[in-house]
Design a protein around this motif. Structure first.
Motif, short mmCIF file in Angstrom:
data_model
loop_
_atom_site.label_atom_id
_atom_site.label_comp_id
_atom_site.label_asym_id
_atom_site.label_seq_id
_atom_site.Cartn_x
_atom_site.Cartn_y
_atom_site.Cartn_z
N PHE A 59 49.99 61.99 41.45
CA PHE A 59 48.97 61.12 40.88
C PHE A 59 48.54 60.08 41.91
CE2 PHE A 59 47.78 57.22 38.55
CZ PHE A 59 46.68 57.72 37.84
N ASP A 60 47.25 59.84 42.00
CA ASP A 60 46.71 58.84 42.91
C ASP A 60 46.23 57.65 42.08
OD1 ASP A 60 45.44 57.29 44.77
OD2 ASP A 60 44.19 58.89 45.60
N GLY A 61 46.92 56.52 42.26
CA GLY A 61 46.59 55.33 41.50
C GLY A 61 45.16 54.84 41.71
N HIS A 62 44.55 55.24 42.81
CA HIS A 62 43.17 54.82 43.07
C HIS A 62 42.22 55.35 42.00
CE1 HIS A 62 45.07 54.16 46.98
NE2 HIS A 62 44.11 53.28 47.21
N THR A 63 42.57 56.50 41.41
CA THR A 63 41.70 57.07 40.37
C THR A 63 41.74 56.25 39.09
OG1 THR A 63 43.48 58.51 39.52
CG2 THR A 63 42.11 59.39 41.30
N ALA A 64 42.71 55.35 38.98
CA ALA A 64 42.84 54.52 37.78
C ALA A 64 42.44 53.08 38.03
CB ALA A 64 44.28 54.57 37.27
N ALA A 65 41.93 52.78 39.21
CA ALA A 65 41.63 51.39 39.58
C ALA A 65 40.54 50.78 38.70
CB ALA A 65 41.21 51.32 41.05
N GLU A 66 39.45 51.49 38.51
CA GLU A 66 38.34 50.95 37.70
C GLU A 66 38.79 50.71 36.27
OE1 GLU A 66 33.60 51.89 36.77
OE2 GLU A 66 34.83 53.32 37.90
N ALA A 67 39.55 51.66 35.71
CA ALA A 67 40.05 51.51 34.34
C ALA A 67 41.02 50.34 34.23
CB ALA A 67 40.73 52.80 33.90
N ALA A 68 41.79 50.11 35.29
CA ALA A 68 42.74 48.99 35.29
C ALA A 68 42.00 47.66 35.16
CB ALA A 68 43.58 49.02 36.56
N LEU A 69 40.91 47.51 35.88
CA LEU A 69 40.11 46.27 35.79
C LEU A 69 39.51 46.13 34.39
CD1 LEU A 69 38.34 46.41 39.27
CD2 LEU A 69 40.08 44.77 38.55
N GLU A 70 39.07 47.25 33.83
CA GLU A 70 38.49 47.21 32.48
C GLU A 70 39.54 46.85 31.44
OE1 GLU A 70 36.88 51.09 32.05
OE2 GLU A 70 35.12 50.71 33.35
N ASN A 71 40.80 47.20 31.73
CA ASN A 71 41.89 46.96 30.78
C ASN A 71 42.63 45.65 30.99
OD1 ASN A 71 41.45 49.36 29.36
ND2 ASN A 71 42.71 50.54 30.78
N GLY A 72 42.07 44.77 31.83
CA GLY A 72 42.63 43.43 31.94
C GLY A 72 43.27 43.05 33.25
N ALA A 73 43.34 43.97 34.21
CA ALA A 73 43.91 43.61 35.52
C ALA A 73 43.02 42.57 36.19
CB ALA A 73 44.03 44.85 36.41
N VAL A 74 43.63 41.54 36.79
CA VAL A 74 42.84 40.49 37.44
C VAL A 74 42.28 40.96 38.77
CG1 VAL A 74 44.07 38.61 36.30
CG2 VAL A 74 44.93 39.49 38.48
N ALA A 75 42.93 41.98 39.36
CA ALA A 75 42.45 42.57 40.61
C ALA A 75 43.22 43.86 40.85
CB ALA A 75 42.65 41.61 41.79
N VAL A 76 42.69 44.67 41.77
CA VAL A 76 43.39 45.89 42.17
C VAL A 76 43.60 45.85 43.68
CG1 VAL A 76 42.58 47.32 40.27
CG2 VAL A 76 41.21 47.16 42.36
N VAL A 77 44.74 46.37 44.10
CA VAL A 77 45.05 46.46 45.53
C VAL A 77 44.89 47.92 45.92
CG1 VAL A 77 46.81 46.09 47.31
CG2 VAL A 77 46.67 44.55 45.34
N THR A 78 44.04 48.18 46.91
CA THR A 78 43.69 49.56 47.26
C THR A 78 43.87 49.81 48.75
OG1 THR A 78 41.36 49.19 47.81
CG2 THR A 78 41.92 49.42 45.46
N ALA A 79 43.88 51.09 49.12
CA ALA A 79 43.98 51.46 50.54
C ALA A 79 42.61 51.82 51.11
CB ALA A 79 44.94 52.64 50.70
N ARG A 80 41.59 51.75 50.28
CA ARG A 80 40.23 52.05 50.74
C ARG A 80 39.22 51.34 49.83
NH1 ARG A 80 42.17 56.79 48.29
NH2 ARG A 80 40.98 57.45 46.43
N ASP A 81 38.00 51.23 50.31
CA ASP A 81 36.94 50.57 49.56
C ASP A 81 36.51 51.46 48.40
OD1 ASP A 81 34.77 49.24 48.59
OD2 ASP A 81 33.75 49.02 50.51
N LEU A 82 36.70 50.99 47.20
CA LEU A 82 36.31 51.74 46.01
C LEU A 82 35.01 51.22 45.41
CD1 LEU A 82 39.80 52.05 44.24
CD2 LEU A 82 38.68 53.71 45.74
N GLY A 83 34.40 50.22 46.08
CA GLY A 83 33.15 49.66 45.59
C GLY A 83 33.32 48.86 44.31
#
Length: 476
Positions: free
Chosen positions: A45-69
């Protein structure tokens, strides 16, 4: 804690609103309001695929290894390393307030860690422990799920150790944890290398990668204590900036050597020789490997500045480790021993040690874990059969694999020992029953592979399985 404080010392790009972080997670299932979500790419599983959903579900920010826009994305070079550093900062860097002792190697980590911690306590120092069998925080013992925990759990425990008044933390550092950067940023006061034999190739792919992962521990320590009888010992000292201290049972060109070694059914005795002088250690677990384990612990403590005479007394007073050459109480004319030996080297060590002390036959019950390194299966079969009088080949933790298919691979290593008595029984309880039925006065039944574990992992999940209870029930 504000995001900006957590990011101090971490190189990053991107932007974020500097909000309070309630907790940090790398699991998309645990995302909730106020969390900081770290995107990690795993095998499945690649956590990057869940980054946008994480922000929608209340995460204050996401830490990524690439620009997800995305808005509120913090881009770093390595999210595994960043996750560890962020967790360390979240708990206000407890590792900096403890003297950290790390132990790595294929075999002997657990025993060495137990001995160091117990000896420290006997030397008047309060010490916590993190490892395969259990975690110890002050007076509390906590069951261990991983040899080296997830960074969030790890730094939480380190903070609890500091709050409990611990001065030292003794921890096992597994190759997977080192490779996954779970201990990045920790400076180890002392790091011990025990040995390197085949294991975890299902994860690392080859021995070179496995060895490189172990080397990472010595890239961030003050003192490296290295077993130079192992061929990989020289590699562990290569290219490191720390002070390297060596020990050996067979070489004189080292800092600490073992002489006049005596092995018996009650344990080992030997003289430890260094520039400080000579002292005699007595350790209550039989086998040459017990010399290595207790000696690595003694050298570590000596190099930490403790008086060698006091160290020898403390190490000699230490007890055995649960699941490591553990004698199961039985009212029988034969002995039953539970041991964690689950690698070729581990199985060879225990059977060789018992061969020197057993009065009668050695009956070995063993198998191999599923979803793990398949190449060691025939090797285990060859060792387990050649070094025992009766080999009972059974199931260990089959996980998602067919236990019979695992056994068939083990049996490919048994071909040239067909003159030996070999019993095949996939049901582990029935295998133990058959082993006990074969035992007579003076014999030793060795239950290898489970050790301290009180469970078995099947395709249907984890079940309770304590071999001590199994033996007791069968003998009724």
């Amino acid at each position: 804690m504000k995001i900006s404080r957590l990011l101090a010392g971490i190189n990053y790009t991107g932007g974020y609103e500097d909000k309070e972080v309630g907790f940090i997670t790398d699991s998309s299932d645990k995302v909730a309001d106020g969390c900081l979500f770290v995107c990690i790419k795993g095998r499945h599983f690649d956590g990057h695929t869940a980054a946008e959903a994480a922000l929608e579900n209340g995460a204050v920010a996401v830490v990524t290894a690439r620009d997800l826009g995305l808005k509120n994305q913090i881009i770093v070079d390595d999210t595994r390393r960043a996750y560890t550093l962020l967790c360390s900062a979240f708990y206000s860097h407890p590792e900096r307030e403890l003297k950290m002792i790390g132990i790595t190697g294929t075999n002997g980590k657990t025993t060495t860690a137990f001995v160091i911690r117990e000896a420290l306590e006997r030397l008047g120092k309060k010490a916590g422990m993190i490892g395969t069998v259990k975690n110890v925080i002050g007076d509390r013992e906590i069951p261990a799920s991983l040899t080296t925990p997830d960074p969030n759990e790890l730094f939480s425990m380190l903070r609890q150790m500091q709050q409990a008044g611990c001065e030292y933390c003794v921890m096992e550092a597994s190759s997977q944890a080192l490779d996954q950067r779970r201990v990045d940023g920790i400076n180890f006061t002392c790091a011990v290398f025990t040995n390197l034999t085949q294991d975890h190739l299902d994860y690392h792919g080859d021995m070179e990668s496995y060895m490189r992962s172990k080397h990472m521990l010595f890239e961030n320590c003050d003192i490296a204590v290295v077993n130079i009888d192992d061929e990989a010992g020289a590699y562990m000292m290569r290219g490191v900036d720390c002070r390297c201290v060596t020990y050996s049972l067979s070489k004189d060109d080292c800092d600490y050597s073992a002489k006049n070694i005596k092995c018996s059914a009650k344990g080992v005795q030997y003289e430890i020789v260094s520039n400080e002088g000579i002292g005699r250690i007595s350790f209550p677990v039989p086998g040459e490997f017990s010399v290595y384990n207790s000696m690595g612990a003694a050298v570590c403590l000596s190099e930490l500045g403790f008086n060698m005479k006091d160290v020898i007394e403390a190490v000699s007073s230490c007890r055995g480790v649960p699941g490591r050459m553990e004698v199961v109480p039985t009212d029988t004319p034969y002995s039953v021993i539970v041991d964690y030996a689950h690698t070729p080297d581990g199985l060879q060590n225990i059977l060789t040690a018992l061969r020197k002390t057993a009065e009668g036959k050695i009956i070995a019950v063993f198998g191999c874990g599923g979803d793990r390194d398949r190449t060691k299966r025939p090797i285990m079969g060859e060792i387990g059969t050649s070094l025992s009088d009766i080999a009972v080949i059974t199931s260990d933790n089959p996980r998602t694999e067919d236990p019979n298919a695992i056994i068939e691979e083990i049996l490919t290593g048994v071909e040239r020992h067909r003159n030996k008595r070999v019993i095949v029984e996939p049901d582990r309880t029935e295998a133990i029953r058959k082993a006990l039925e074969c035992a007579g006065p003076g014999d030793v039944v060795v239950l290898a592979g489970k050790g301290h574990e009180t469970y078995q992992i099947l395709s249907t999940g984890k079940i309770h399985y304590d071999e001590r209870e199994v033996v007791a029930s069968l003998l009724k």
